[in-house]
Every structure is written in structure tokens, then in C-alpha cells.
Scaffold this motif. Structure first.
Motif, PDB file in Angstrom:
ATOM      1  N   ILE A 121       0.830  -1.194   0.000  1.00 24.39           N
ATOM      2  CA  ILE A 121       0.000   0.000   0.000  1.00 24.39           C
ATOM      3  C   ILE A 121       0.867   1.247   0.000  1.00 24.39           C
ATOM      4  O   ILE A 121       1.889   1.297   0.685  1.00 24.39           O
ATOM      5  N   THR A 122       0.487   2.220  -0.807  1.00 20.74           N
ATOM      6  CA  THR A 122       1.124   3.528  -0.796  1.00 20.74           C
ATOM      7  C   THR A 122       0.062   4.532  -0.358  1.00 20.74           C
ATOM      8  O   THR A 122      -1.116   4.400  -0.701  1.00 20.74           O
ATOM      9  N   VAL A 123       0.506   5.523   0.389  1.00 21.21           N
ATOM     10  CA  VAL A 123      -0.397   6.543   0.896  1.00 21.21           C
ATOM     11  C   VAL A 123       0.160   7.904   0.539  1.00 21.21           C
ATOM     12  O   VAL A 123       1.335   8.188   0.777  1.00 21.21           O
ATOM     13  N   ASP A 124      -0.683   8.731  -0.043  1.00 19.87           N
ATOM     14  CA  ASP A 124      -0.338  10.115  -0.363  1.00 19.87           C
ATOM     15  C   ASP A 124      -1.381  10.984   0.323  1.00 19.87           C
ATOM     16  O   ASP A 124      -2.522  11.065  -0.130  1.00 19.87           O
ATOM     17  N   ALA A 125      -0.979  11.581   1.448  1.00 22.25           N
ATOM     18  CA  ALA A 125      -1.921  12.392   2.223  1.00 22.25           C
ATOM     19  C   ALA A 125      -1.167  13.534   2.889  1.00 22.25           C
ATOM     20  O   ALA A 125      -0.054  13.345   3.375  1.00 22.25           O
ATOM     21  N   PRO A 126      -1.786  14.708   2.940  1.00 18.89           N
ATOM     22  CA  PRO A 126      -1.156  15.822   3.654  1.00 18.89           C
ATOM     23  C   PRO A 126      -1.157  15.553   5.155  1.00 18.89           C
ATOM     24  O   PRO A 126      -1.810  14.615   5.633  1.00 18.89           O
ATOM     25  N   SER A 127      -0.441  16.364   5.887  1.00 20.85           N
ATOM     26  CA  SER A 127      -0.339  16.145   7.329  1.00 20.85           C
ATOM     27  C   SER A 127      -1.675  16.339   8.033  1.00 20.85           C
ATOM     28  O   SER A 127      -1.919  15.730   9.068  1.00 20.85           O
ATOM     29  N   ALA A 128      -2.567  17.172   7.493  1.00 23.51           N
ATOM     30  CA  ALA A 128      -3.878  17.380   8.122  1.00 23.51           C
ATOM     31  C   ALA A 128      -4.910  17.779   7.071  1.00 23.51           C
ATOM     32  O   ALA A 128      -4.616  18.557   6.174  1.00 23.51           O
ATOM     33  N   VAL A 129      -6.094  17.184   7.179  1.00 21.69           N
ATOM     34  CA  VAL A 129      -7.266  17.589   6.398  1.00 21.69           C
ATOM     35  C   VAL A 129      -8.424  17.624   7.393  1.00 21.69           C
ATOM     36  O   VAL A 129      -8.940  16.582   7.789  1.00 21.69           O
ATOM     37  N   ASN A 130      -8.771  18.814   7.805  1.00 21.31           N
ATOM     38  CA  ASN A 130      -9.801  18.973   8.813  1.00 21.31           C
ATOM     39  C   ASN A 130     -11.158  19.228   8.182  1.00 21.31           C
ATOM     40  O   ASN A 130     -11.266  19.854   7.126  1.00 21.31           O
ATOM     41  N   GLY A 131     -12.183  18.707   8.852  1.00 22.28           N
ATOM     42  CA  GLY A 131     -13.551  18.901   8.403  1.00 22.28           C
ATOM     43  C   GLY A 131     -14.517  18.507   9.493  1.00 22.28           C
ATOM     44  O   GLY A 131     -14.116  18.017  10.559  1.00 22.28           O
ATOM     45  N   HIS A 132     -15.779  18.698   9.215  1.00 21.94           N
ATOM     46  CA  HIS A 132     -16.843  18.396  10.174  1.00 21.94           C
ATOM     47  C   HIS A 132     -17.549  17.124   9.715  1.00 21.94           C
ATOM     48  O   HIS A 132     -18.447  17.183   8.872  1.00 21.94           O
ATOM     49  N   TRP A 133     -17.117  15.971  10.269  1.00 20.98           N
ATOM     50  CA  TRP A 133     -17.607  14.670   9.842  1.00 20.98           C
ATOM     51  C   TRP A 133     -17.828  13.772  11.043  1.00 20.98           C
ATOM     52  O   TRP A 133     -17.361  14.049  12.141  1.00 20.98           O
ATOM     53  N   ASP A 134     -18.441  12.628  10.784  1.00 18.32           N
ATOM     54  CA  ASP A 134     -18.608  11.600  11.801  1.00 18.32           C
ATOM     55  C   ASP A 134     -17.408  10.657  11.695  1.00 18.32           C
ATOM     56  O   ASP A 134     -17.243   9.956  10.690  1.00 18.32           O
ATOM     57  N   PRO A 135     -16.542  10.601  12.722  1.00 24.11           N
ATOM     58  CA  PRO A 135     -15.348   9.759  12.627  1.00 24.11           C
ATOM     59  C   PRO A 135     -15.662   8.269  12.502  1.00 24.11           C
ATOM     60  O   PRO A 135     -14.913   7.531  11.850  1.00 24.11           O
ATOM     61  N   VAL A 136     -16.742   7.809  13.108  1.00 25.58           N
ATOM     62  CA  VAL A 136     -17.113   6.392  12.999  1.00 25.58           C
ATOM     63  C   VAL A 136     -17.481   6.062  11.560  1.00 25.58           C
ATOM     64  O   VAL A 136     -17.066   5.037  11.007  1.00 25.58           O
ATOM     65  N   ARG A 137     -18.249   6.940  10.921  1.00 28.54           N
ATOM     66  CA  ARG A 137     -18.640   6.706   9.519  1.00 28.54           C
ATOM     67  C   ARG A 137     -17.438   6.809   8.593  1.00 28.54           C
ATOM     68  O   ARG A 137     -17.320   6.035   7.631  1.00 28.54           O
ATOM     69  N   LEU A 138     -16.523   7.739   8.876  1.00 34.20           N
ATOM     70  CA  LEU A 138     -15.307   7.831   8.063  1.00 34.20           C
ATOM     71  C   LEU A 138     -14.487   6.549   8.154  1.00 34.20           C
ATOM     72  O   LEU A 138     -13.991   6.051   7.143  1.00 34.20           O
ATOM     73  N   GLU A 139     -14.372   6.019   9.367  1.00 32.32           N
ATOM     74  CA  GLU A 139     -13.627   4.772   9.537  1.00 32.32           C
ATOM     75  C   GLU A 139     -14.294   3.627   8.783  1.00 32.32           C
ATOM     76  O   GLU A 139     -13.608   2.791   8.169  1.00 32.32           O
ATOM     77  N   GLN A 140     -15.630   3.589   8.780  1.00 33.97           N
ATOM     78  CA  GLN A 140     -16.338   2.558   8.005  1.00 33.97           C
ATOM     79  C   GLN A 140     -16.031   2.694   6.515  1.00 33.97           C
ATOM     80  O   GLN A 140     -15.810   1.692   5.823  1.00 33.97           O
ATOM     81  N   ILE A 141     -16.039   3.920   6.010  1.00 36.64           N
ATOM     82  CA  ILE A 141     -15.746   4.155   4.596  1.00 36.64           C
ATOM     83  C   ILE A 141     -14.348   3.639   4.258  1.00 36.64           C
ATOM     84  O   ILE A 141     -14.162   2.867   3.312  1.00 36.64           O
ATOM     85  N   ILE A 142     -13.365   4.067   5.030  1.00 34.10           N
ATOM     86  CA  ILE A 142     -11.973   3.683   4.750  1.00 34.10           C
ATOM     87  C   ILE A 142     -11.806   2.167   4.859  1.00 34.10           C
ATOM     88  O   ILE A 142     -11.222   1.530   3.972  1.00 34.10           O
ATOM     89  N   THR A 143     -12.327   1.585   5.925  1.00 34.97           N
ATOM     90  CA  THR A 143     -12.187   0.145   6.149  1.00 34.97           C
ATOM     91  C   THR A 143     -12.836  -0.663   5.031  1.00 34.97           C
ATOM     92  O   THR A 143     -12.249  -1.626   4.521  1.00 34.97           O
ATOM     93  N   ASN A 144     -14.039  -0.283   4.621  1.00 34.47           N
ATOM     94  CA  ASN A 144     -14.725  -1.034   3.561  1.00 34.47           C
ATOM     95  C   ASN A 144     -14.016  -0.901   2.226  1.00 34.47           C
ATOM     96  O   ASN A 144     -13.916  -1.888   1.476  1.00 34.47           O
ATOM     97  N   LEU A 145     -13.505   0.283   1.907  1.00 34.54           N
ATOM     98  CA  LEU A 145     -12.780   0.443   0.645  1.00 34.54           C
ATOM     99  C   LEU A 145     -11.466  -0.336   0.662  1.00 34.54           C
ATOM    100  O   LEU A 145     -11.104  -0.967  -0.337  1.00 34.54           O
ATOM    101  N   LEU A 146     -10.758  -0.330   1.792  1.00 38.86           N
ATOM    102  CA  LEU A 146      -9.521  -1.110   1.892  1.00 38.86           C
ATOM    103  C   LEU A 146      -9.799  -2.610   1.826  1.00 38.86           C
ATOM    104  O   LEU A 146      -9.044  -3.362   1.204  1.00 38.86           O
ATOM    105  N   SER A 147     -10.878  -3.035   2.468  1.00 44.06           N
ATOM    106  CA  SER A 147     -11.249  -4.448   2.439  1.00 44.06           C
ATOM    107  C   SER A 147     -11.504  -4.903   1.006  1.00 44.06           C
ATOM    108  O   SER A 147     -11.020  -5.960   0.579  1.00 44.06           O
ATOM    109  N   ASN A 148     -12.259  -4.109   0.250  1.00 46.72           N
ATOM    110  CA  ASN A 148     -12.524  -4.462  -1.145  1.00 46.72           C
ATOM    111  C   ASN A 148     -11.249  -4.456  -1.977  1.00 46.72           C
ATOM    112  O   ASN A 148     -11.028  -5.349  -2.797  1.00 46.72           O
ATOM    113  N   ALA A 149     -10.405  -3.444  -1.766  1.00 50.97           N
ATOM    114  CA  ALA A 149      -9.161  -3.356  -2.541  1.00 50.97           C
ATOM    115  C   ALA A 149      -8.274  -4.564  -2.276  1.00 50.97           C
ATOM    116  O   ALA A 149      -7.669  -5.114  -3.195  1.00 50.97           O
TER     117      ALA A 149
END
Length: 158
Positions: A32-60
């Protein structure tokens, strides 16, 4: 789907989630390679964000066939964009919309396990936070999923 938005650093959450998924990616032999800035701030639900990331990584990792997975995060004005790209089996154009429905898959369960809920959850979570998800893919050429989310409070609040 309900959301509980608060101020979140998506870069930090992405790094934490990737760390938690390291064993899965190792078992799948997907570098896996990751290209991300040191911070990207926003107003989100962290639990839902983790679900998004986890499900996309699982599929990949599931459909990536041991090939590299690229994860990128960027902030562009009032939007954040997360992409997860694999180089696996790909998805036929006719299935691009269908795979985001509940209990739908682009492959048979005989070859790949799962219930067909991961991408539905990704779509529901992104939309609940005012965002969207899309896929770009062709059979045999891998898939790239892009989630775009507004950084300011604009959630559908389902």
C-alpha cells in the motif's frame, strides 16, 4: 443512517485506520502507498469515516489480487477527496451503479466472500455527511473509488 459529526482530522484518522488494517493488507499481499497531507480537517462523523476507509480497503485487498493499492487524500477548497485504487479484477461498466446497492456484488460468492453491504455502507455514510462516492473501473484493470465530502457542516443528517 445517522451521523454524529464533529471536527475531525481525516489525515490522522486515515493513518490510524490504515495501521489497524495492516494485517489484512499483509495477508492479502497488497503493498500500500499513501499520499496524504499532514492534516485535512472537516466536520464529519469519525465512525462513519472509519467505516468508509475500512470497507474500501477491504474491497481493494479482496479484489486486488496481491497487487499494489494506492490511497490518496487531498483537500481542495471546501471539499476533501479520498481515493482508493487497486489493480485487481476490475468492475464491468454495467455493474458500476449496481454495486452500491444493498446485497449487490459484481462477482459471485463462489470466488469471493462477503454479503454485498460494504459499498452500500460507503455510499450511505458519504451521503449522510453531504458527500458522494463514485467508481472508475474496467474489467481486468482494477478499480478506483473516490469519496468526496464537504469540509464544512452540510450533512443530510439521516
Amino acid at each position: 443512517m445517522t451521523v454524529a459529526p464533529r471536527e475531525v482530522d481525516l489525515s490522522a484518522l486515515l493513518r490510524d485506520t490504515l495501521s489497524g488494517q495492516a494485517a489484512l493488507l499483509r495477508r492479502a499481499a497488497c503493498p500500500i502507498t499513501v499520499d496524504a497531507p499532514s492534516a485535512v480537517n472537516g466536520h464529519w462523523d469519525p465512525v462513519r469515516l472509519e467505516q468508509i476507509i475500512t470497507n474500501l480497503l477491504s474491497n481493494a485487498s479482496k479484489y486486488g489480487g496481491g497487487k499494489p493499492v494506492d490511497v490518496a487524500l487531498e483537500a481542495s477548497g471546501d471539499m476533501a477527496r479520498l481515493t482508493v485504487r487497486d489493480r485487481g479484477i476490475g468492475i464491468a461498466a454495467a455493474d458500476h451503479e449496481r454495486i452500491f446497492r444493498r446485497f449487490q456484488r459484481a462477482t459471485t460468492s463462489r470466488h469471493y466472500s462477503g454479503f454485498g453491504l460494504g459499498l452500500w455502507i460507503v455510499r450511505e455514510a458519504a451521503e449522510a455527511m453531504g458527500g458522494a462516492v463514485r467508481v472508475e473501473s474496467r474489467l481486468g484493470e482494477g478499480a478506483m473509488f473516490t469519496v468526496e465530502l464537504p469540509r464544512a457542516r452540510q450533512h443530510a443528517g439521516r
